[in-house]
Scaffold this motif. Structure first.
Motif, short mmCIF file in Angstrom:
data_model
loop_
_atom_site.label_atom_id
_atom_site.label_comp_id
_atom_site.label_asym_id
_atom_site.label_seq_id
_atom_site.Cartn_x
_atom_site.Cartn_y
_atom_site.Cartn_z
N LEU A 41 0.81 -1.22 0.00
CA LEU A 41 0.00 0.00 0.00
C LEU A 41 0.84 1.27 0.00
CD1 LEU A 41 -2.83 -1.02 2.50
CD2 LEU A 41 -2.72 -1.30 0.02
N SER A 76 1.02 6.92 -1.23
CA SER A 76 0.13 5.94 -0.60
C SER A 76 -1.00 5.56 -1.54
CB SER A 76 -0.47 6.50 0.69
OG SER A 76 0.54 6.79 1.64
N LEU A 77 -1.35 4.29 -1.54
CA LEU A 77 -2.52 3.84 -2.28
C LEU A 77 -3.77 4.08 -1.46
CD1 LEU A 77 -0.10 2.29 -3.66
CD2 LEU A 77 -1.75 0.50 -4.21
N ILE A 79 -8.31 3.12 -1.31
CA ILE A 79 -9.26 2.02 -1.48
C ILE A 79 -10.39 2.46 -2.40
CG2 ILE A 79 -10.90 0.49 -0.34
CD1 ILE A 79 -9.25 0.73 2.20
N TYR A 162 -1.05 0.10 -8.38
CA TYR A 162 -1.88 -0.99 -7.85
C TYR A 162 -1.02 -1.95 -7.04
CZ TYR A 162 -0.14 -4.24 -11.46
OH TYR A 162 0.65 -5.04 -12.26
N ASP A 163 -1.65 -2.63 -6.09
CA ASP A 163 -0.98 -3.60 -5.23
C ASP A 163 -1.05 -4.97 -5.90
OD1 ASP A 163 0.04 -5.20 -3.26
OD2 ASP A 163 -1.54 -4.81 -1.80
N GLY A 166 -3.02 -7.84 -4.28
CA GLY A 166 -4.41 -7.61 -3.94
C GLY A 166 -5.41 -8.34 -4.81
N LYS A 198 -13.49 -4.25 -2.10
CA LYS A 198 -12.30 -3.41 -2.02
C LYS A 198 -11.30 -3.71 -3.13
CE LYS A 198 -12.13 -2.67 3.02
NZ LYS A 198 -11.26 -2.79 4.22
N SER A 199 -10.68 -2.64 -3.61
CA SER A 199 -9.52 -2.76 -4.48
C SER A 199 -8.55 -1.67 -4.08
CB SER A 199 -9.91 -2.59 -5.95
OG SER A 199 -8.80 -2.81 -6.80
N TYR A 200 -7.27 -1.99 -3.98
CA TYR A 200 -6.27 -1.03 -3.53
C TYR A 200 -5.57 -0.41 -4.74
CZ TYR A 200 -7.13 -3.13 1.01
OH TYR A 200 -7.74 -3.58 2.16
#
Length: 301
Positions: A41, A76-77, A79, A162-163, A166, A198-200
């Motif tokens: 993240l 920082s990512l 949500i 993107y992570d 995830g 959720k998607s990070y």
């Protein structure tokens, strides 16, 4: 870099339709190139502070010393997601007793579409416009209502994040059942089922030379051809990355009048099209997630 559609094809094979729900009404969101974050993240990246390069010298002359100074930064990512709650009785009635999973399959696509559209509007005004104004990359047409943006998506300079970890469920938006998937009492005392989606994701906007914009456009204050050309030059269109012109379809339609004076029919032609899909080979992408003539007047400092 990969787009969300390309990422979904590689990592979200168990829920392949989710990407359609997210992107079908979000043409700007579909163009963004994404790069994997370095630390889940959090994303570490460097910005160039100072660089001294080489030079052309004569034979047997000493070469100049080159050096690069860079600053480490972190992004920082966030949500992208939502929560769905539904009363137990309602779930049973809507699905004819098939359960909450069936209810989510019915309801989540519409919510995903609306979530993505809201996100695209936020990208336009909270990210692109704010960044352009902060870095003096906006010019005014003198009216009010619409805006246009030239954006060059470029890795580590102007891109999405993107992570990579995830996608354990094989979906862009992972489903997290609340209360282990069992009924529970919500804050109103109602017995419900619930699930988080959720998607990070994140956005790295770092290089001012990746954007140009024209604001305060209306039917009596249209940008000139020179303004469009300057907007593209502001974003360094043609450099590394992929450049697009974004705006509300009505704002893009105004550009037809600028180009129209240069359009001529020749012998043998029977059809005259006023469609304009690119400007000097740069694709023009219209999105209804721009405000339709109701943008506030922007003050250019």
């Amino acid at each position: 870099m990969n787009t969300l559609r390309e990422i979904a094809a590689a990592r979200a094979k168990k829920q392949p339709k989710q990407v359609d729900y997210l992107l079908n009404n979000c043409p700007l969101l579909e163009t963004i190139g994404y790069t994997p974050s370095t630390h889940g993240l959090q994303h570490a990246y460097e910005t160039l502070v100072e660089a001294t390069g080489g030079a052309f010298v004569n034979i047997d002359q000493p070469l100049p010393v080159a050096d690069v100074s860079a600053q480490l930064k972190w992004a920082s990512l966030g949500i992208l997601g939502f929560t769905i709650e539904a009363g137990v009785d309602k779930v049973n009635q809507v699905t004819n007793g098939k359960g909450f999973a069936e209810y989510l399959a019915l309801k989540s696509p519409k919510i995903m579409r609306k979530t993505a559209m809201t996100t695209e509007t936020s990208i336009i005004y909270d990210l692109l416009l704010a960044f352009a104004l902060k870095h003096a990359k906006a010019v005014s047409a003198g009216g009010t209502g619409y805006s246009l943006y030239a954006v060059r998506w470029s890795e580590e300079e102007f891109c999405g994040l993107y992570d990579e970890t995830g996608f354990g469920q094989g979906a862009l938006l992972e489903t997290l059942p609340l209360s282990g998937g069992n009924p529970y009492k919500n804050s109103s005392g109602q017995t419900v089922y619930g699930a988080d989606f959720k998607s990070y994701l994140g956005f790295l906007l770092e290089n001012p030379q990746c954007i140009g914009s024209i604001v305060n456009i209306d039917s009596t204050h249209k940008p000139t051809a020179s303004m469009i050309d300057d907007m593209l030059a502001s974003a360094r269109a043609g450099d590394d990355g992929n450049t697009f012109i974004f705006g509300h379809p009505k704002a893009l339609n105004m550009l037809r009048d600028i180009k129209g004076t240069a359009m001529r029919m020749t012998t043998g032609e029977t059809d005259y099209s006023r469609a304009l899909t690119s400007w000097n080979q740069i694709p023009m992408i219209g999105s209804y997630n721009f405000k339709d003539g109701t943008e506030d007047a922007v003050t250019i400092s």
